[in-house]
Design an enzyme around this catalytic site. Structure first.
Site, mmCIF file in Angstrom:
data_model
loop_
_atom_site.group_PDB
_atom_site.id
_atom_site.type_symbol
_atom_site.label_atom_id
_atom_site.label_comp_id
_atom_site.label_asym_id
_atom_site.label_seq_id
_atom_site.Cartn_x
_atom_site.Cartn_y
_atom_site.Cartn_z
ATOM 1 N N HIS A 19 58.656 20.483 35.215
ATOM 2 C CA HIS A 19 57.762 21.608 34.562
ATOM 3 C C HIS A 19 57.169 22.268 35.685
ATOM 4 O O HIS A 19 56.933 23.553 35.760
ATOM 5 C CB HIS A 19 56.470 20.580 34.084
ATOM 6 N N LYS A 43 55.666 14.743 18.253
ATOM 7 C CA LYS A 43 55.648 13.720 18.947
ATOM 8 C C LYS A 43 54.087 13.251 18.885
ATOM 9 O O LYS A 43 53.035 13.994 18.756
ATOM 10 C CB LYS A 43 55.799 14.225 20.355
ATOM 11 N N ARG A 92 67.085 22.781 30.509
ATOM 12 C CA ARG A 92 67.774 21.736 31.612
ATOM 13 C C ARG A 92 69.436 21.819 31.072
ATOM 14 O O ARG A 92 70.123 22.372 31.604
ATOM 15 C CB ARG A 92 67.372 20.495 31.354
ATOM 16 N N SER A 130 59.713 13.975 30.478
ATOM 17 C CA SER A 130 58.442 13.147 30.275
ATOM 18 C C SER A 130 58.991 11.722 29.568
ATOM 19 O O SER A 130 58.460 10.785 29.976
ATOM 20 C CB SER A 130 57.361 13.649 29.499
HETATM 21 O O1 PNS Z 1 57.229 20.347 25.640
HETATM 22 P P1 PNS Z 1 57.560 20.386 23.943
HETATM 23 O O2 PNS Z 1 56.966 19.104 23.302
HETATM 24 O O3 PNS Z 1 59.003 20.597 23.648
HETATM 25 O O4 PNS Z 1 56.891 21.688 23.521
HETATM 26 C C1 PNS Z 1 56.884 22.083 22.550
HETATM 27 C C2 PNS Z 1 55.554 23.084 21.987
HETATM 28 C C3 PNS Z 1 54.514 22.104 22.074
HETATM 29 C C4 PNS Z 1 55.580 24.069 22.785
HETATM 30 C C5 PNS Z 1 55.917 23.333 20.397
HETATM 31 O O5 PNS Z 1 55.809 22.264 19.817
HETATM 32 C C6 PNS Z 1 54.870 24.134 19.845
HETATM 33 O O6 PNS Z 1 54.903 25.653 20.333
HETATM 34 N N1 PNS Z 1 53.618 23.823 19.423
HETATM 35 C C7 PNS Z 1 52.592 24.568 19.099
HETATM 36 C C8 PNS Z 1 52.599 24.674 17.524
HETATM 37 C C9 PNS Z 1 53.499 25.798 17.044
HETATM 38 O O7 PNS Z 1 53.541 26.967 17.496
HETATM 39 N N2 PNS Z 1 54.600 25.452 16.321
HETATM 40 C C10 PNS Z 1 55.777 26.315 15.942
HETATM 41 C C11 PNS Z 1 56.821 26.444 17.023
HETATM 42 S S1 PNS Z 1 58.140 27.425 16.558
#
Ligand code: PNS
Length: 163
Positions: A19, A43, A92, A130
């Protein structure tokens, strides 16, 4: 020209060397980078949003154009509200691609004025995540190759196996 703002969203549970590499590279491409600790409904985080923000602030303190925020709603709404032009994500392996591609398309449908920009990870961070950090630390293993040194002790202490 107006200020170019990028949002770098993620769970960051906790922030890793992978990150930090993406955040550092993004800080060179944009005027302001907002690292956004976001909720991922798939998650359940180990660290609170406050703890995750604190860890990110610690490792980005020498990058003056990075700000750390949290948001509990749609990413596309946040990006629109602050007038960001880009969403930066790290890639990745091919296993990341399908999920990230789907999110990028959904975010464009919700807000077409921001581009999702994918940055390819450094090869040495290919296996860093993570989840791997949490897994190793929960067995008392050495996480120093996965997280920035200044926060490794804090993460290890927080996740160490119960005595
Ligand atoms: O590190 P991650 O868990 O892969 O990140 C995913 C994240 C938090 C960026 C994604 O779940 C997100 O954007 N969450 C906010 C809610 C949202 O906008 N959901 C629609 C995404 S298409």
């Amino acid at each position: 020209m107006s200020e170019r703002i990028a949002v770098c969203p993620g769970s960051f549970d906790p922030v890793t060397l992978g990150h930090l590499d993406i955040m550092t590279r993004a800080s060179k491409l944009f005027d302001r980078v907002i690292v956004l600790v976001s909720s991922n409904y798939e998650k359940k985080p180990c660290f609170s949003a406050e703890e995750r923000m604190e860890l990110i602030r610690e490792v980005t303190k020498n990058l003056p154009n990075i700000e750390v925020r949290t948001h509990d709603g749609l990413l596309a709404d946040y990006v629109r509200n602050i007038g960001a032009c880009a969403i930066v994500k790290g890639l990745r392996a091919m296993t990341d691609f399908e999920y990230e591609f789907q999110m990028a398309l959904a975010n464009r449908k919700l807000y077409a004025d921001a581009e999702t920009v994918f940055m390819v990870t450094k090869s040495e961070n290919m296996y860093v995540s993570s989840s791997v950090v949490k897994n190793i630390a929960s067995y008392g293993g050495d996480i120093s190759g996965f997280v920035p040194p200044e926060i490794a002790g804090r993460i290890a202490e927080r996740l160490k196996p119960k005595a």
